[in-house]
Design an enzyme around this catalytic site. Structure first.
Site, PDB file in Angstrom:
ATOM      1  N   THR A 128      -3.305   6.298   0.801  1.00  0.00           N
ATOM      2  CA  THR A 128      -1.847   6.348   0.694  1.00  0.00           C
ATOM      3  C   THR A 128      -1.314   5.185  -0.131  1.00  0.00           C
ATOM      4  OG1 THR A 128      -1.665   7.482   2.821  1.00  0.00           O
ATOM      5  CG2 THR A 128       0.311   6.382   2.009  1.00  0.00           C
ATOM      6  N   CYS A 129      -1.927   4.024   0.043  1.00  0.00           N
ATOM      7  CA  CYS A 129      -1.484   2.837  -0.677  1.00  0.00           C
ATOM      8  C   CYS A 129      -1.652   3.012  -2.183  1.00  0.00           C
ATOM      9  CB  CYS A 129      -2.275   1.614  -0.211  1.00  0.00           C
ATOM     10  SG  CYS A 129      -2.232   1.350   1.575  1.00  0.00           S
ATOM     11  N   SER A 130      -2.786   3.598  -2.592  1.00  0.00           N
ATOM     12  CA  SER A 130      -3.092   3.727  -4.016  1.00  0.00           C
ATOM     13  C   SER A 130      -2.426   4.918  -4.674  1.00  0.00           C
ATOM     14  CB  SER A 130      -4.614   3.844  -4.205  1.00  0.00           C
ATOM     15  OG  SER A 130      -5.273   2.658  -3.813  1.00  0.00           O
TER      16      SER A 130
END
Length: 246
Positions: A49-51
């Protein structure tokens, strides 16, 4: 219980960052004193999700944040400086400042350090975003305490709406190209001259083929330009669309 720290000062922490071959100490005073800063904290570099979502959208909207009085956008994670630098290079997020909270001191001071032992992560930051003005936290968006990795309120669009609900968002532009295609080069030049940032999807990379192009766009030629989900077409179509828009 994860509680908001709105109205309070950020914790006083010294971050160990890496610039080239040198260790550089960066303090919270360096980051926040006399400045308006957006911080988004997340569980870990290179995580899905972060990337794929959290970081890219902040990077995409950075010019809009700056036009609305934000001096800097900081991505903070409980990772070491080497990992954060590698992630920054991988993401090509030139509008974001990556800060490694390697020992989790800032996350702990914020009351946002959580146990992720079940994932083999150890102690990590909970996902949240905040607006900090001259070292004082004005607003926090903390993800709900739910199983997994909730991502509902700490996104760039939510933060931007808080800062200026009428802020004009950049158009989302996607360009399908192939290597060596002169018409693709022309389309990219047209978009650049018109001030549009775009995501380029090149055939031949990561298994993308003409079959993929035809399945997605309904066309077998490149370039294929999409703006806000609308298929514009090739370079000539784009030139006409830009003239009509102007």
């Amino acid at each position: 219980m994860l509680n908001s720290r709105e109205g309070k000062r950020v914790p006083e922490v010294t971050f160990r960052t890496r610039q080239g071959n040198d260790w550089i100490n960066v303090t919270t005073e360096d980051l926040f004193k006399g400045r308006s800063v957006v911080v988004f904290a997340l569980p870990g570099a290179f995580t899905p999700t972060c990337s794929s979502t959290h970081l890219p959208r902040y990077n995409e909207l950075a010019p809009v944040f700056r036009a609305n009085g934000i001096d800097d956008i900081i991505c903070l994670s409980v990772n070491d400086a080497f990992v954060m630098n590698a992630w920054a290079e991988d993401q090509q997020a030139e509008n974001i400042r990556f800060i490694p909270d390697g020992n989790g001191e800032f996350a702990a001071g914020m009351g946002m350090l959580v146990n992720k032992n079940e994932l083999g992560f150890g102690a990590r930051s909970w996902r949240y975003a905040m607006l900090v003005r001259d070292g004082v936290i004005e607003k926090m968006f903390i993800e709900p305490e739910e199983p997994g990795d909730p991502f509902k309120v700490s996104d760039a669009d939510t933060m931007l709406k808080y800062i200026n609900n009428a802020a004009q968002l950049p158009k989302r532009v996607t360009l399908f190209t192939k290597p060596g295609c002169p018409h693709c080069s022309r389309a990219k030049k047209l978009l650049g001259e018109a001030g549009y940032r775009f995501e380029e999807i090149s055939l031949g990379g990561n298994g993308l083929s003409y079959s993929t192009l035809a399945a997605v766009t309904g066309a077998g030629t490149t370039p294929q330009v999409y703006i806000e989900g609308q298929r514009i077409g090739g370079a000539d179509d784009l030139a006409e669309w830009l003239v009509r828009g102007a």
